[in-house]
Write a protein that holds these residues in place. Structure first.
Motif, PDB file in Angstrom:
ATOM      1  N   ARG A 130       0.841  -1.204   0.000  1.00  0.00           N
ATOM      2  CA  ARG A 130       0.000   0.000   0.000  1.00  0.00           C
ATOM      3  C   ARG A 130       0.874   1.253   0.000  1.00  0.00           C
ATOM      4  N   SER A 131       1.969   1.215   0.737  1.00  0.00           N
ATOM      5  CA  SER A 131       2.895   2.349   0.742  1.00  0.00           C
ATOM      6  C   SER A 131       3.470   2.586  -0.650  1.00  0.00           C
ATOM      7  N   GLY A 132       3.808   1.504  -1.326  1.00  0.00           N
ATOM      8  CA  GLY A 132       4.326   1.620  -2.682  1.00  0.00           C
ATOM      9  C   GLY A 132       3.314   2.228  -3.635  1.00  0.00           C
ATOM     10  N   PHE A 133       2.058   1.806  -3.526  1.00  0.00           N
ATOM     11  CA  PHE A 133       1.010   2.373  -4.368  1.00  0.00           C
ATOM     12  C   PHE A 133       0.816   3.859  -4.084  1.00  0.00           C
ATOM     13  N   VAL A 134       0.823   4.215  -2.815  1.00  0.00           N
ATOM     14  CA  VAL A 134       0.662   5.624  -2.437  1.00  0.00           C
ATOM     15  C   VAL A 134       1.813   6.450  -2.995  1.00  0.00           C
ATOM     16  N   LEU A 135       3.032   5.968  -2.830  1.00  0.00           N
ATOM     17  CA  LEU A 135       4.185   6.701  -3.347  1.00  0.00           C
ATOM     18  C   LEU A 135       4.124   6.851  -4.858  1.00  0.00           C
ATOM     19  N   PHE A 136       3.724   5.794  -5.533  1.00  0.00           N
ATOM     20  CA  PHE A 136       3.689   5.854  -6.995  1.00  0.00           C
ATOM     21  C   PHE A 136       2.565   6.754  -7.500  1.00  0.00           C
ATOM     22  N   PHE A 137       1.341   6.508  -7.043  1.00  0.00           N
ATOM     23  CA  PHE A 137       0.195   7.217  -7.602  1.00  0.00           C
ATOM     24  C   PHE A 137       0.033   8.646  -7.085  1.00  0.00           C
ATOM     25  N   LEU A 138       0.493   8.926  -5.886  1.00  0.00           N
ATOM     26  CA  LEU A 138       0.382  10.279  -5.350  1.00  0.00           C
ATOM     27  C   LEU A 138       1.699  11.053  -5.386  1.00  0.00           C
ATOM     28  N   GLY A 139       2.815  10.356  -5.584  1.00  0.00           N
ATOM     29  CA  GLY A 139       4.117  11.020  -5.592  1.00  0.00           C
ATOM     30  C   GLY A 139       4.801  11.015  -6.938  1.00  0.00           C
ATOM     31  N   VAL A 140       5.140   9.843  -7.417  1.00  0.00           N
ATOM     32  CA  VAL A 140       5.927   9.723  -8.645  1.00  0.00           C
ATOM     33  C   VAL A 140       5.129  10.148  -9.870  1.00  0.00           C
ATOM     34  N   LEU A 141       3.926   9.642 -10.020  1.00  0.00           N
ATOM     35  CA  LEU A 141       3.126   9.919 -11.212  1.00  0.00           C
ATOM     36  C   LEU A 141       2.813  11.410 -11.381  1.00  0.00           C
ATOM     37  N   PRO A 142       2.299  12.100 -10.368  1.00  0.00           N
ATOM     38  CA  PRO A 142       2.051  13.541 -10.540  1.00  0.00           C
ATOM     39  C   PRO A 142       3.335  14.346 -10.752  1.00  0.00           C
ATOM     40  N   THR A 143       4.422  13.958 -10.087  1.00  0.00           N
ATOM     41  CA  THR A 143       5.685  14.665 -10.263  1.00  0.00           C
ATOM     42  C   THR A 143       6.191  14.491 -11.685  1.00  0.00           C
ATOM     43  N   TRP A 144       6.131  13.284 -12.197  1.00  0.00           N
ATOM     44  CA  TRP A 144       6.551  13.031 -13.575  1.00  0.00           C
ATOM     45  C   TRP A 144       5.700  13.845 -14.553  1.00  0.00           C
ATOM     46  N   LEU A 145       4.396  13.866 -14.353  1.00  0.00           N
ATOM     47  CA  LEU A 145       3.508  14.611 -15.236  1.00  0.00           C
ATOM     48  C   LEU A 145       3.826  16.106 -15.201  1.00  0.00           C
ATOM     49  N   LEU A 146       4.033  16.647 -14.028  1.00  0.00           N
ATOM     50  CA  LEU A 146       4.362  18.061 -13.885  1.00  0.00           C
ATOM     51  C   LEU A 146       5.682  18.395 -14.574  1.00  0.00           C
ATOM     52  N   MET A 147       6.691  17.577 -14.364  1.00  0.00           N
ATOM     53  CA  MET A 147       7.982  17.815 -14.996  1.00  0.00           C
ATOM     54  C   MET A 147       7.896  17.678 -16.518  1.00  0.00           C
ATOM     55  N   TRP A 148       7.138  16.707 -16.995  1.00  0.00           N
ATOM     56  CA  TRP A 148       6.973  16.505 -18.430  1.00  0.00           C
ATOM     57  C   TRP A 148       6.302  17.718 -19.070  1.00  0.00           C
ATOM     58  N   LEU A 149       5.248  18.222 -18.425  1.00  0.00           N
ATOM     59  CA  LEU A 149       4.563  19.395 -18.954  1.00  0.00           C
ATOM     60  C   LEU A 149       5.463  20.629 -18.942  1.00  0.00           C
ATOM     61  N   THR A 150       6.250  20.792 -17.890  1.00  0.00           N
ATOM     62  CA  THR A 150       7.157  21.928 -17.787  1.00  0.00           C
ATOM     63  C   THR A 150       8.221  21.876 -18.874  1.00  0.00           C
ATOM     64  N   VAL A 151       8.831  20.724 -19.061  1.00  0.00           N
ATOM     65  CA  VAL A 151       9.866  20.579 -20.084  1.00  0.00           C
ATOM     66  C   VAL A 151       9.263  20.770 -21.464  1.00  0.00           C
ATOM     67  N   ARG A 152       8.073  20.243 -21.678  1.00  0.00           N
ATOM     68  CA  ARG A 152       7.411  20.377 -22.978  1.00  0.00           C
ATOM     69  C   ARG A 152       7.129  21.851 -23.289  1.00  0.00           C
ATOM     70  N   ARG A 153       6.652  22.592 -22.294  1.00  0.00           N
ATOM     71  CA  ARG A 153       6.369  24.014 -22.486  1.00  0.00           C
ATOM     72  C   ARG A 153       7.656  24.776 -22.803  1.00  0.00           C
ATOM     73  N   ARG A 154       8.739  24.476 -22.097  1.00  0.00           N
ATOM     74  CA  ARG A 154      10.014  25.157 -22.350  1.00  0.00           C
ATOM     75  C   ARG A 154      10.539  24.846 -23.742  1.00  0.00           C
ATOM     76  N   ARG A 155      10.436  23.585 -24.171  1.00  0.00           N
ATOM     77  CA  ARG A 155      10.894  23.223 -25.514  1.00  0.00           C
ATOM     78  C   ARG A 155      10.076  23.925 -26.592  1.00  0.00           C
ATOM     79  N   LEU A 156       8.773  24.019 -26.385  1.00  0.00           N
ATOM     80  CA  LEU A 156       7.914  24.695 -27.346  1.00  0.00           C
ATOM     81  C   LEU A 156       8.268  26.169 -27.445  1.00  0.00           C
ATOM     82  N   LYS A 157       8.475  26.830 -26.301  1.00  0.00           N
ATOM     83  CA  LYS A 157       8.857  28.239 -26.322  1.00  0.00           C
ATOM     84  C   LYS A 157      10.204  28.439 -27.004  1.00  0.00           C
TER      85      LYS A 157
END
Length: 71
Positions: free
Chosen positions: A24-51
């Motif tokens: 359960r700890s692993g699921f919490v870390l992945f779905f509430l920690g890793v996944l949103p962080t990865w998505l945020l970083m991906w969107l940020t890098v994508r926006r910077r590359r586009l600009k």
């Protein structure tokens, strides 16, 4: 932005530590920690590359106008 992200990851880590099982700890870390962080970083890098790409294209267009002498 990074300070908020660090705070979020800290809260998720504490929430994961409070879980009763390791799985359960692993699921919490992945779905509430890793996944949103990865998505945020991906969107940020994508926006910077586009600009950067748009700025590069504008610069090339300005150079082309300068070389041909068009106004």
């Amino acid at each position: 932005m990074y300070l908020v992200l660090i705070g979020w990851l800290y809260v998720v880590l504490m929430f994961a530590v409070a879980q009763e099982s390791l799985i359960r700890s692993g699921f919490v870390l992945f779905f509430l920690g890793v996944l949103p962080t990865w998505l945020l970083m991906w969107l940020t890098v994508r926006r910077r590359r586009l600009k950067a790409e748009l700025a590069r294209e504008a610069e090339e267009e300005a150079r082309a106008k300068k070389v041909t002498g068009d106004s």
